[in-house]
Design an enzyme around this catalytic site. Structure first.
Site, short mmCIF file in Angstrom:
data_model
loop_
_atom_site.label_atom_id
_atom_site.label_comp_id
_atom_site.label_asym_id
_atom_site.label_seq_id
_atom_site.Cartn_x
_atom_site.Cartn_y
_atom_site.Cartn_z
N ASP A 288 0.81 -0.98 0.01
CA ASP A 288 0.10 0.08 -0.10
C ASP A 288 0.92 1.31 -0.15
O ASP A 288 2.10 1.11 0.16
CB ASP A 288 -0.83 0.01 1.44
CG ASP A 288 -1.79 1.09 1.41
OD1 ASP A 288 -2.13 1.57 0.50
OD2 ASP A 288 -1.89 1.55 2.60
N ARG B 188 -5.20 4.03 -8.21
CA ARG B 188 -6.91 4.01 -8.27
C ARG B 188 -7.26 2.67 -8.01
O ARG B 188 -8.15 2.45 -8.72
CB ARG B 188 -7.40 4.67 -9.30
CG ARG B 188 -6.83 6.26 -9.29
CD ARG B 188 -8.48 6.75 -8.78
NE ARG B 188 -8.29 8.38 -8.63
CZ ARG B 188 -8.12 8.75 -7.38
NH1 ARG B 188 -8.29 7.99 -6.22
NH2 ARG B 188 -7.98 10.00 -7.21
N LYS C 167 -7.22 -4.80 -5.15
CA LYS C 167 -5.83 -5.24 -4.71
C LYS C 167 -5.83 -6.72 -4.42
O LYS C 167 -4.91 -7.50 -4.51
CB LYS C 167 -5.84 -4.44 -3.18
CG LYS C 167 -5.45 -2.81 -3.09
CD LYS C 167 -5.13 -2.52 -1.97
CE LYS C 167 -4.96 -0.79 -1.96
NZ LYS C 167 -4.50 -0.12 -0.70
N THR D 288 0.20 5.11 0.96
CA THR D 288 -0.28 5.86 2.05
C THR D 288 -0.46 5.41 3.60
O THR D 288 -0.91 4.19 3.89
CB THR D 288 -1.89 6.50 1.92
OG1 THR D 288 -1.70 6.94 0.63
CG2 THR D 288 -1.68 7.80 2.91
N THR E 228 -2.09 1.34 -4.96
CA THR E 228 -2.42 2.62 -4.18
C THR E 228 -3.68 3.13 -4.50
O THR E 228 -4.10 2.99 -5.90
CB THR E 228 -1.54 3.72 -4.33
OG1 THR E 228 -1.83 5.06 -3.84
CG2 THR E 228 -0.93 3.98 -5.59
N GLY E 229 -4.64 3.62 -3.62
CA GLY E 229 -5.67 4.49 -4.25
C GLY E 229 -5.62 5.83 -4.87
O GLY E 229 -6.50 6.53 -5.39
N GLU F 179 -5.16 18.79 3.17
CA GLU F 179 -6.16 20.14 3.81
C GLU F 179 -5.56 20.52 5.05
O GLU F 179 -5.38 21.64 5.45
CB GLU F 179 -7.50 19.57 3.61
CG GLU F 179 -8.35 21.02 3.70
CD GLU F 179 -9.88 20.37 3.19
OE1 GLU F 179 -10.39 19.70 3.89
OE2 GLU F 179 -10.27 21.09 2.22
N ARG G 286 2.80 17.62 -3.55
CA ARG G 286 1.55 17.38 -4.20
C ARG G 286 1.29 18.83 -4.51
O ARG G 286 1.50 19.68 -3.44
CB ARG G 286 0.48 16.78 -3.07
CG ARG G 286 0.64 15.48 -3.09
CD ARG G 286 0.10 15.10 -1.81
NE ARG G 286 0.04 13.71 -1.52
CZ ARG G 286 -1.03 13.04 -1.56
NH1 ARG G 286 -2.31 13.28 -1.63
NH2 ARG G 286 -0.94 11.49 -1.38
#
Lengths: 1189, 365
Positions: free
Chosen positions: A399, A794, A800, A401, A681-682, A503, A601
């Site tokens: 993974d 994504r 996965k 994150t 990864t997402g 954020e 990012r």
């Protein structure tokens, strides 16, 4: 009667399946009529009376144990019995009692835990007053009162709470692993009851709902109060396993208790993983059984011939039982030999394997080098049966994150009005590497600043202080345009709960630069701007979603000016800019490219002042759209699109997604060990690609990095094939599949294809979905397996698991999945080995993992050191174990030819009984617990040492065949040398020594010494323990032998120890010892010669490194290599924005907004731990799950 | 998502953080012991030319002299073996071997003559040897009752079931079982034929032929001063001519502790075996125990072996420190020693030619 039965641990099976649950509040009599389970839970398996019978029953279901019972039965038949019953009973009892003891201690722990949980106290409303009651006495239909930070007692229907709008906050970490708070809301009709005990006691609502099930996210039912029927959904239900947070008290009605709760319904048995060596062992055991039958058949045929030729005439001295003839004798002999030769399938093998796996698991638990100080987390082997597979990993699925990255975002750079900030420059204008020592910006002028925030560029603060309007707008935007929740426990101590870590980082940056976001209500946002408290009216939140890739807020400042602030992906923002910003856009784009090249990012920020009339008109239409019944989202998107245009660019921000410590080095090491790493990864493609570069997976040296991002199945296939052809032009269209049939199971294995050079593959989520379809799977696998590194973006949790399954099924390779979040659970469970990152938030990944530790970098130690050793040890153990037992057994086979195939044993029966249990048990366990070829530092120095494990070199069918031959040779020596030496020989005083008992003693002593020497040859690492075990076992052998053959033992147990005096009479003979020496040398010499020859002619990597270690003993190891921090030379544009939709609603609806309660003691218990204080503030992702649908 | 549930896990990590409130913060850091960190000091031998080659040479150098010593010793042992089975027509015992029945009361005698080319200097041991006799057959080995032989009165009256079918013959059999039943019962007498024609019987000592432990611990007569009375309620083994209490007149060598019986009861490991029968003690230093010359062996032929093609032998042998005559060990030691030496040379050559492969640090990366 029922209670008696349940006390006896017998579950009375419910005859009737519950179809609907019906209960009435405060009416125990009514509810009891349904016989619902109360809230007591029972995870223990046995009680005092059932323990022994149940446990034994379970144990005898195991094949090995059942086999030994079968042997025992054979032994009880006098015509067959070739060994006394104790030779089987003693080992069997030992094995049974070890397992019994282990199960007992496990069950006692479970009992204790059950009692602990069952005896927790909760306040229950009984007879109109609150009484403290044990959890286990809580019944369905009771009303219970929960207080802050208490565990939820059972599955409850929320009635009322202390908070406004009847809201409560719960933490569900134990249930689904998510640590963010969730909101539940009571129905208004019950919420009105408040904490009025009288009214609650009089409440008599009736609930009808679904029967107990394991769906955590669904609940359907109705509540009937005073004739009014209201529907109930999951929002009203508190599940057992949750914790109440930030809520003073609440009342709930028990709907499901104890075993019926969703938590307990979910606690099914986890999948039992087995290692490839286990599978191989099963195959071998079947083969061994066949081999046993083969040997027995030969011997029984021999017996038939003997009986026919010799036995018939030998009747004068050895009469037969009535009716016995050669064929009957042969039949009986078959079974007699089954008993004697049973040692080829030793019962102690399974016990020893478990012991050494457990030991190696403890070594993992104890390793200080896998202990993380900051989070106080040691590594943990949660499954103790998989260690050796850690030494065979070929594919790692990771993974990103939280696993590769820390999930900590830091505000690093920004570009405001065409000026880039954040870079540290020395006097000569050269860029300076930021290190620990670099001077930090002093934020002490800002009393509300976050002390954990660092920034190194002073120019930005100067700009803010000077009051540059663009810079101020930039930070104002960051302080206003977001969906962060503030938390102010004491004056000036702010905590932010952010939906995405990005954020949170941005809002914190704004806070430190003097634009402090302080609090919000559904209609307002309070900010302290450069020390001046200001309140903005929040008029609209134009929320983020994956299509829009931007979010905006429309606010009215105290002066009444309307402004729209927007932040989002640069491409999206740039499309919507006012032409006047074109020039600025060009400069900013340059900056953005630079940031992206550094793996940051980025977000572009823009604003727009609004016209009052136009806005009013827009607002009306917005209202219309937001209440539309059909196609609401599309309509809203269109409305948003309308107002988000002609924006004025402010600049761009760049946030660093920090890698965990040592990730690039770890990945490089693992790559050297020829382990392929796939990141699933997402995240979106650009982000993932950047991380791929920064953590060393994708490298500049790679020949090419293929990117698969197509929109149709055909295009995806084409891109995959093209990539493959490029890597290996001669690779054919047909996948190289190796089919094999083993024990009726068909298996297909995709072979590795040769590729020159290193390649990388990046595949996006859309393409992956196509590629994972049945007809394209193999194509994907072929292409991907040729690449050194693969990144899938994504990816959903299900995908996965699919990717892991794909490799697991079609490749003969061991896979490992590593992850930290709930979305990794499926892949962790699918892979051969699942590793969870612990010490962070969320337990779900860890709970379903086989191994857990705090940092990704420990993976190299787990694999390259522990895994390698475990594999080495397990293989050595198996090789040696089979060798010693085969050798032991084959001697019987040869003796059969000299004793008329009568199943006479070569050794004393007692020796047979304790050979495996005592004489050879500890040395081999010592070998397989402590052995190491080279120590951990050398293992890191040469990751190539890992390769033999991946190729199954240490233990395979070939190795097994070699053991068989080796044992055959040894047993020939061990039988025929004593045979020849004792033939017609006498003692040095002329008396008998060629008798059966002396021969048995000689044969067993030769055997034991020969296998001990073999053990010595196999041992690489002689610790004091090994020495002690080996010499101890030999001494024990002689001590036990002399004791058993002593006068005393014979006089007490005459019939059990008939070997009296044998040891004394034969072990004082020089020719006996000369024979022992000869057999030992003959058994070990060829082994030494062969090994030496191989070291000379064809040294393995292992031999080479060991040789080097020997040479380097005087010279210390070179210091660990320093990995230079990589700078990425080429500019790649990567714009990332990790965000999720759906939070804007909550902000405006006010569901998350709390009215500050001054007297509340603790709001955030987790932030008070020292651990939390010592780490930079992290931001929890609220809808991480929802991000990847 | 289903994970194995444990009640404790409901507490999760919060139970851990609860403890942090106290003054003493217990970390979960593992102990730094050599054992737990797998850093136990250890000896790590590897097979290098420096250890392996000398080992081969040393073993060779040690084994060859031992082998030669053993071989010479074995060769110096004097041994003569006389087969008196009598299957051959020309054999003096042919008649006896043909006309055999267990129940015959008149013993069949045969006389064999032989001569010694060399005198037997030291004590001479007289063995009887049997071939193709499966004393190690499982059913045969089992067929005895050690308790009975150890003088246990209960076993005397009720022998173990293992003794079947030689357990009870109206009365319980003592000693019971197939081993005892098949006891060797030929009588061998040795005569020296002086060159002057006189025939002197050579004294054969029948005591001291069994293991001390067997004679004094393993075998015991049932309590009672009069053996006849002790064994009154028992039957003799079927094949025996006399009951157990009449095996000898010497009370110290009668009943279960008769040494011929004890020697027989120690079953052989292999189907061809020899058992000590008598000892011929050296008289004095001047004359050899058995001088060169002619001898006759008088056999009282009782023991039938013809049915299963067995052979009976009489062996006269001297002994040495390594026991009886057996050249195997000597030859084996010489062979193994030579092979070791040879292997050492071969390995030395190979090492010399190819050994540097290991030294170069060509570990591929």
């Amino acid at each position: 009667m029922g209670s008696l039965l349940s006390a006896c641990g017998i579950n009375v099976k419910k005859k009737k399946v519950e179809e609907e649950r019906h209960l009435r509040a405060n009416d125990r009599e009514f509810n009891l009529s349904f016989k619902y389970a109360n809230n007591a839970i029972k995870t223990s398996k046995y009680n005092v009376f059932t323990f022994l019978p149940l446990n034994l029953f379970e144990q005898f279901q195991r094949l090995a144990n059942a086999y030994f019972v079968f042997l025992l039965i054979l032994q009880l038949i006098p015509q067959i019995s070739s060994l006394s019953w104790f030779t089987t009973v003693v080992p069997l009892l030992l094995v049974l009692s070890i397992t019994l003891a282990k199960d007992l201690s496990d069950d006692i722990t479970r009992h204790k835990n059950d009692n602990h949980v069952n005896n927790r106290k909760v306040e229950v409303l009984i007879d109109g007053e609150l009484k403290s009651e044990k959890w286990m006495n809580v019944q369905v239909g009771d009303i219970v009162k929960l207080e802050n930070n208490e565990f939820v007692t059972a599955d409850l229907l929320l009635l009322s709470s202390s908070e406004p709008l009847n809201l409560i906050y719960i933490e569900t970490a134990e249930l689904d692993g998510e640590t963010n708070l969730k909101v539940k809301q009571a129905l208004t009709i019950t919420g009105d009851l408040g904490n009025d005990i009288q009214r609650l006691a009089a409440f008599s609502g009736e609930v009808r709902c679904e029967p107990p099930n394991n769906r955590l996210d669904k609940f359907t039912g109705t509540l009937t109060v005073g004739g009014e029927t209201l529907s109930l959904d999951n929002d009203r239900i508190l599940l057992r396993g949750c914790t109440l947070r930030n809520t003073e008290w609440c009342f709930g009605l028990v709907v499901f208790g104890g075993p019926d709760t969703k938590l307990m319904q979910n606690s099914g048995k986890s999948i039992f993983k087995r290692t490839s060596i286990d599978h191989l062992m099963n195959v071998l055991v079947i083969f061994i059984f066949g081999f046993l039958a083969f040997m027995c058949t030969i011997l029984s045929i021999g017996n038939a011939i003997w009986e026919y030729q010799e036995g018939n005439s030998f009747i004068a001295f050895l009469p037969r039982a009535d009716g016995a003839n050669a064929s009957l004798s042969a039949f009986l002999t078959f079974w007699s030999y089954v008993i004697i030769l049973n040692t080829v399938v030793p019962i102690s093998l399974y016990v020893s394997v478990e012991i050494l796996r457990l030991g190696n698991s403890y070594f993992i638990d104890w390793d200080r080098k896998m202990y993380h100080v900051k989070s106080d987390t040691p590594a943990q082997a949660r499954t103790t049966t998989l260690n050796e597979e850690l030494g065979q990993i070929k594919y790692i699925f990771s993974d990103k994150t939280g696993t590769l990255t820390q999930n900590i975002m830091t505000f690093n750079r920004c570009s405001i009005n065409g000026k880039s900030y954040g870079e540290v420059v020395d006097f000569a204008g050269q860029r300076v590497e930021v290190t620990e020592k670099t001077e930090k910006v002093d934020f002490s002028w800002n009393s509300l600043a976050d002390p954990k925030f660092y920034f190194h560029d002073h120019k930005l603060v100067e700009a803010v202080k000077l009051g540059s309007p663009e810079v101020q707008s930039f930070f104002r935007l960051l302080a206003l345009c977001h969906t962060v929740m503030p938390e102010e426990k004491t004056e000036g101590e702010l905590f932010y709960q952010a939906q995405s870590p990005d954020e949170g980082a941005l809002v914190t940056a704004a806070r430190n630069f003097g634009f402090v976001f302080r609090s919000r209500t559904p209609e307002t946002i309070s900010v302290v701007e450069m020390g001046v408290p200001t309140t903005y009216k929040l008029l609209a939140v134009l929320d983020f979603n994956n299509v829009r890739k931007r979010m905006s807020v429309i606010v009215r400042n105290p002066e009444g000016k309307l402004t729209l602030y927007c932040k989002g992906a640069d491409t999206i923002i740039f499309e919507r800019l006012h032409p006047s910003s074109t020039k600025l856009m060009e400069v900013t784009t340059e900056h953005l490219n630079e940031y992206a090249g550094e793996g940051l990012r980025t977000l572009a920020l823009a604003y727009k002042d609004l016209d009052e009339d136009k806005f009013e008109e827009w607002r009306e239409r917005h209202h219309e759209a937001s209440t539309a019944l059909d196609d609401r989202e599309a309509k809203l998107d269109a409305i948003y699109e309308e107002i988000e245009k002609d924006l004025l660019l402010l600049g761009a921000s760049a946030v660093e997604d920090k890698l965990q410590d040592g990730v690039p080095q770890t990945i490089e090491q693992l790559a050297k060990a020829d382990i392929k790493i796939w990141v699933l990864t997402g995240d979106k493609q650009e982000t993932a690609e950047n991380i791929g570069y920064s953590c060393n997976m994708l490298r500049e040296e790679m020949k090419e990095i293929f990117i698969v991002a197509a929109n149709t199945a055909e295009e995806v296939r084409e891109e995959l094939v093209n990539a493959r052809k490029k890597m290996s032009p001669e690779s054919g269209d047909e996948p190289p599949i190796q089919k094999s049939r083993l024990l009726g199971k068909k298996s297909q294995v995709l072979e590795d294809e040769k590729v020159d050079g290193e390649y990388g593959l990046v595949i996006n989520g859309h393409s992956l979905a196509f590629a994972l379809q049945k007809d394209m799977q193999l194509e994907l696998l072929r292409t991907a397996c040729m690449c050194q590194a693969v990144i899938c973006c994504r990816v959903t949790p299900l995908q996965k698991a699919q990717v892991v399954e794909l490799v697991k099924k079609n490749k003969k390779a061991v896979t490992l999945a590593i992850g930290d979040g709930a979305n990794d659970v499926s892949m962790i469970k699918t892979a051969h080995i699942g590793v969870g990152i612990s010490g962070q938030e969320g337990m779900q990944a860890v709970l379903s993992s086989d191994f857990s530790f705090a940092q990704f970098r420990y993976l190299q130690r787990l694999l390259l050191v522990h895994g390698r050793w475990s594999y080495l040890r397990m293989c050595k153990f198996l090789r040696y174990f089979f060798y010693k037992n085969f050798t032991f057994t084959f001697v019987h086979f040869w003796y059969g030819f000299f004793c008329g195939f009568s199943a006479q044993t070569v050794y004393d029966e007692w020796f047979i009984t304790i050979y495996n249990l005592m004489y050879t048990a500890l040395p081999v366990i010592g070998l397989s617990l402590f052995d190491q070829d080279v120590n951990d530092r050398w293992s890191f120095q040469y990751p190539q040492l890992y390769a033999p494990g991946q190729l199954n070199q240490y233990f395979s069918k070939m190795a097994f065949a070699r053991i068989l031959l080796h044992s055959c040779y040894s047993s020939l020596i061990l039988f025929f040398v004593p045979w020849a030496a004792m033939c017609d020989t006498v003692r040095d005083d002329g008396k008998d020594i060629a008798d059966y008992q002396s021969f048995a003693l000689l044969a067993q002593t030769c055997l034991l010494i020969a296998v001990s020497v073999q053990l010595g040859l196999d041992t690489y690492y002689w610790t004091a323990v090994n020495q002690f075990f080996l010499w101890g076992s030999l001494s024990v052998y002689f001590a036990v032998t002399f004791t058993m053959y002593s006068n005393g033992m014979y006089l007490i147990f005459t019939s059990s120890f008939p070997f009296i005096g044998t040891a004394r009479n034969s072990l004082n003979q020089p020719n006996v010892w000369l024979t022992i020496l000869l057999t030992t040398i003959l058994c070990s010499l060829p082994v030494v010669a062969k090994r030496f020859l191989f070291i000379q002619l064809k040294p393995t990597i292992n031999d080479k490194v060991r040789h080097k270690v020997r040479q380097a003993k005087a010279v210390p190891l070179p210091p660990p290599r320093k990995f230079p921090r990589r700078r990425i030379s080429t500019r790649r544009s990567g714009y990332a924005f990790s965000h999720a939709r759906g939070y804007g609603d909550l902000v405006t609806s006010g569901r998350f907004l709390r009215i500050p309660v001054k007297t509340r003691p603790t709001l955030f218990p987790h932030s008070e731990t020292p651990v939390a204080d010592s780490t930079p503030q992290t931001y929890r992702t609220i809808f991480e799950e929802a991000q990847s649908p | 998502m289903a994970s194995s549930y444990s009640a404790k896990e409901e507490d999760g990590h919060h139970s851990g953080s609860a403890g942090l409130g106290g003054a003493a913060i217990r970390t979960r850091k593992p102990d730094n012991t050599a054992f737990k960190q797998q850093r136990l000091p250890a000896w790590q031998p590897i097979l290098t030319a420096g250890t392996v080659l000398p080992a081969f040479f040393v073993i060779g150098l040690i084994f060859i002299p031992i082998g030669i010593g053993l071989y010479v010793t074995s060769n110096n042992i004097k041994e003569i073996e006389i087969d008196y089975t009598g299957t051959d027509m020309s054999s003096p015992c042919f008649n006896c071997s043909q006309s055999f029945s267990w129940n015959s009361t008149t013993p069949c005698k045969c006389i064999l003559s032989f001569s010694l080319d060399q005198p037997f200097e030291s004590n001479v041991f007289m063995y009887y040897g049997l071939s193709n006799f499966y004393q190690n057959h499982r059913r045969y080995v089992k067929s005895r009752d050690d308790s009975q032989l150890n003088g246990d009165e209960r076993s005397l009256k009720e022998p173990s079931k293992e003794c079947e079918p030689y357990r009870v013959n109206v009365k319980p059999i003592a000693p019971c079982g197939a081993i005892a039943n098949s006891m060797f019962n030929d009588t061998l007498d040795l005569f020296y034929l002086d060159p002057n024609g006189t025939k002197t019987q050579i004294p054969l000592i029948k005591k001291g032929i069994a293991w001390w432990t067997d004679k004094h611990v393993k075998f015991r007569n049932p309590p009672g001063s009069n053996l006849t009375a002790v064994f009154i309620d028992t039957a003799k083994p079927v094949n025996w001519h006399k009951p157990v209490y009449e095996l000898d007149t010497d009370p110290d060598n009668n009943g279960f502790i008769n040494e011929d019986f004890i020697v027989w009861m120690r079953t052989a490991a292999l189907p061809t075996f020899r058992k000590l029968y008598r000892i011929i003690q050296k008289k004095n230093n001047q004359t050899p125990t058995l001088p060169r010359g002619n001898y006759t062996l008088e056999v009282t032929y009782n023991y039938p072996v013809r049915s299963f093609e067995g052979r009976k032998r009489m062996i006269l042998s001297t002994i040495s420190w390594m026991g009886g005559k057996n050249p195997f060990l000597g030859i084996a030691y010489i062979t193994v020693g030579s092979i070791c030496f040879f292997l050492g040379v071969v390995l030395l050559f190979i090492h010399h030619k190819y050994g540097n492969r290991n030294n170069s640090s060509d570990i591929p990366s």
